[in-house]
Motif scaffolding. Structure first.
Motif, mmCIF file in Angstrom:
data_model
loop_
_atom_site.group_PDB
_atom_site.id
_atom_site.type_symbol
_atom_site.label_atom_id
_atom_site.label_comp_id
_atom_site.label_asym_id
_atom_site.label_seq_id
_atom_site.Cartn_x
_atom_site.Cartn_y
_atom_site.Cartn_z
ATOM 1 N N VAL A 84 0.838 -1.198 0.000
ATOM 2 C CA VAL A 84 0.000 0.000 0.000
ATOM 3 C C VAL A 84 0.876 1.252 0.000
ATOM 4 C CG1 VAL A 84 -1.650 1.337 1.383
ATOM 5 C CG2 VAL A 84 -1.993 -1.115 1.054
ATOM 6 N N LYS A 85 1.951 1.254 0.793
ATOM 7 C CA LYS A 85 2.861 2.406 0.820
ATOM 8 C C LYS A 85 3.508 2.626 -0.546
ATOM 9 C CE LYS A 85 4.093 1.943 5.688
ATOM 10 N NZ LYS A 85 5.157 1.529 6.624
ATOM 11 N N THR A 86 3.902 1.533 -1.195
ATOM 12 C CA THR A 86 4.512 1.642 -2.521
ATOM 13 C C THR A 86 3.520 2.221 -3.523
ATOM 14 O OG1 THR A 86 5.929 -0.246 -2.037
ATOM 15 C CG2 THR A 86 5.658 0.341 -4.352
ATOM 16 N N ARG A 87 2.280 1.775 -3.460
ATOM 17 C CA ARG A 87 1.251 2.306 -4.351
ATOM 18 C C ARG A 87 1.040 3.796 -4.074
ATOM 19 N NH1 ARG A 87 -3.878 3.730 -4.534
ATOM 20 N NH2 ARG A 87 -5.109 3.304 -6.367
ATOM 21 N N ARG A 88 0.998 4.176 -2.806
ATOM 22 C CA ARG A 88 0.808 5.591 -2.464
ATOM 23 C C ARG A 88 1.967 6.446 -2.965
ATOM 24 N NH1 ARG A 88 -1.561 4.886 3.637
ATOM 25 N NH2 ARG A 88 -3.675 4.349 2.996
ATOM 26 N N ARG A 89 3.194 5.915 -2.875
ATOM 27 C CA ARG A 89 4.344 6.656 -3.395
ATOM 28 C C ARG A 89 4.221 6.861 -4.895
ATOM 29 N NH1 ARG A 89 8.344 3.041 -0.360
ATOM 30 N NH2 ARG A 89 8.264 3.917 1.704
ATOM 31 N N ALA A 90 3.820 5.810 -5.612
ATOM 32 C CA ALA A 90 3.667 5.915 -7.066
ATOM 33 C C ALA A 90 2.594 6.936 -7.423
ATOM 34 C CB ALA A 90 3.337 4.543 -7.656
ATOM 35 N N VAL A 91 1.482 6.903 -6.726
ATOM 36 C CA VAL A 91 0.414 7.874 -6.973
ATOM 37 C C VAL A 91 0.898 9.278 -6.624
ATOM 38 C CG1 VAL A 91 -1.884 8.618 -6.196
ATOM 39 C CG2 VAL A 91 -1.468 6.216 -6.720
ATOM 40 N N GLY A 92 1.684 9.407 -5.564
ATOM 41 C CA GLY A 92 2.239 10.709 -5.185
ATOM 42 C C GLY A 92 3.146 11.275 -6.268
ATOM 43 N N TRP A 93 4.005 10.426 -6.840
ATOM 44 C CA TRP A 93 4.869 10.874 -7.930
ATOM 45 C C TRP A 93 4.044 11.283 -9.134
ATOM 46 C CZ3 TRP A 93 9.765 12.281 -7.966
ATOM 47 C CH2 TRP A 93 10.576 11.857 -6.914
ATOM 48 N N TRP A 94 3.011 10.502 -9.414
ATOM 49 C CA TRP A 94 2.127 10.816 -10.535
ATOM 50 C C TRP A 94 1.458 12.167 -10.319
ATOM 51 C CZ3 TRP A 94 2.014 8.703 -15.120
ATOM 52 C CH2 TRP A 94 0.932 8.909 -15.950
ATOM 53 N N LYS A 95 0.975 12.439 -9.091
ATOM 54 C CA LYS A 95 0.329 13.719 -8.787
ATOM 55 C C LYS A 95 1.335 14.868 -8.870
ATOM 56 C CE LYS A 95 -3.463 11.974 -5.974
ATOM 57 N NZ LYS A 95 -4.063 11.903 -4.640
ATOM 58 N N ARG A 96 2.572 14.639 -8.413
ATOM 59 C CA ARG A 96 3.600 15.685 -8.501
ATOM 60 C C ARG A 96 3.877 16.044 -9.951
ATOM 61 N NH1 ARG A 96 7.020 12.547 -4.777
ATOM 62 N NH2 ARG A 96 6.097 12.939 -2.781
ATOM 63 N N LEU A 97 3.864 15.025 -10.810
ATOM 64 C CA LEU A 97 4.095 15.266 -12.230
ATOM 65 C C LEU A 97 3.003 16.158 -12.809
ATOM 66 C CD1 LEU A 97 5.951 14.458 -14.609
ATOM 67 C CD2 LEU A 97 4.347 12.607 -15.061
ATOM 68 N N PHE A 98 1.761 15.894 -12.457
ATOM 69 C CA PHE A 98 0.669 16.730 -12.960
ATOM 70 C C PHE A 98 0.650 18.094 -12.289
ATOM 71 C CE2 PHE A 98 -0.808 12.733 -14.711
ATOM 72 C CZ PHE A 98 -1.161 13.155 -15.986
ATOM 73 N N THR A 99 1.107 18.188 -11.063
ATOM 74 C CA THR A 99 1.232 19.494 -10.409
ATOM 75 C C THR A 99 2.282 20.328 -11.136
ATOM 76 O OG1 THR A 99 0.616 18.529 -8.284
ATOM 77 C CG2 THR A 99 1.735 20.660 -8.225
ATOM 78 N N LEU A 100 3.391 19.681 -11.498
ATOM 79 C CA LEU A 100 4.430 20.370 -12.260
ATOM 80 C C LEU A 100 3.872 20.846 -13.599
ATOM 81 C CD1 LEU A 100 7.445 21.156 -12.486
ATOM 82 C CD2 LEU A 100 7.813 18.936 -13.576
ATOM 83 N N LYS A 101 3.048 20.022 -14.224
ATOM 84 C CA LYS A 101 2.442 20.397 -15.510
ATOM 85 C C LYS A 101 1.563 21.632 -15.362
ATOM 86 C CE LYS A 101 -0.473 18.597 -19.181
ATOM 87 N NZ LYS A 101 -1.287 17.494 -19.653
ATOM 88 N N GLU A 102 0.817 21.703 -14.268
ATOM 89 C CA GLU A 102 -0.079 22.843 -14.062
ATOM 90 C C GLU A 102 0.679 24.101 -13.650
ATOM 91 O OE1 GLU A 102 -2.941 21.590 -11.193
ATOM 92 O OE2 GLU A 102 -3.844 20.099 -12.528
ATOM 93 N N GLU A 103 1.679 23.944 -12.763
ATOM 94 C CA GLU A 103 2.366 25.108 -12.213
ATOM 95 C C GLU A 103 3.491 25.611 -13.113
ATOM 96 O OE1 GLU A 103 3.601 24.022 -8.292
ATOM 97 O OE2 GLU A 103 1.543 23.927 -7.523
ATOM 98 N N LYS A 104 4.221 24.691 -13.721
ATOM 99 C CA LYS A 104 5.357 25.080 -14.569
ATOM 100 C C LYS A 104 5.299 24.283 -15.873
ATOM 101 C CE LYS A 104 8.311 26.008 -10.599
ATOM 102 N NZ LYS A 104 9.574 25.679 -9.944
#
Length: 174
Positions: A84-104
């Motif tokens: 579950v922690k590994t899945r959450r980390r992967a989802v977190g990286w995925w969300k950071r990528l889309f945050t980067l897309k929106e912000e920069k």
């Protein structure tokens, strides 16, 4: 699941060579047979169906169904928590990528183009089967490498070297 965890975490010294041997044998068979993509996928799914049918029948005979202890239950809970922690980390990286897309968006665009171009270049230079073999082998050895501190050791060494280089660069600039 507990036995797989023991093998992947290298609880015995012969587990890493066994992992390498099994993975190498499977990839050698794939290389020798040279199946088409459709045949390869079909055989893989057939293997999964066979395992789905045989594991419930053979597992109690091999491992014994009445040997489940509280220690094994606790280890099973830890394995599930780690998944579950590994899945959450992967989802977190995925969300950071889309945050980067929106912000920069420019930074996102450049990062993606450079990263994907590098991956495309590596894919062009290295045979697909060899690349897949290396990725599968690394992923199967990764839990044992983490368990025995090998990854953190080399990451620490890399961090020290990068810090040395940065300090040398700062001294040159002064």
């Amino acid at each position: 699941m507990l036995m797989t965890d023991k093998v992947l975490r290298w609880e015995r010294a012969w587990f890493p060579p066994a992992i390498m041997g099994v993975v190498s044998l499977v990839f050698l068979i794939i290389y020798y047979l040279d199946p088409s993509v459709l045949s390869g996928v079909s055989c893989f799914v057939m293997f999964l169906c066979l395992a789905d049918y045989l594991v419930p029948i053979l597992a109690p005979r091999i491992f014994g169904s009445n040997k489940w202890t509280t220690e094994q239950q606790q280890r099973f809970h830890e394995i599930c928590s780690n998944l579950v922690k590994t899945r959450r980390r992967a989802v977190g990286w995925w969300k950071r990528l889309f945050t980067l897309k929106e912000e920069k968006p420019k930074m996102y665009f450049m990062t993606m183009i450079i990263s994907l171009a590098a991956v495309a270049w590596v894919g062009q230079q290295v045979h697909n089967l060899l690349l897949t073999y290396l990725i599968v082998t690394f992923l199967l050895l990764l839990p044992g490498l983490n368990q025995h501190g090998i990854i953190s050791k080399y990451i620490g060494m890399a961090k020290r070297e990068i810090n040395k280089l940065l300090k040398q660069k700062e001294k040159k600039n002064e």
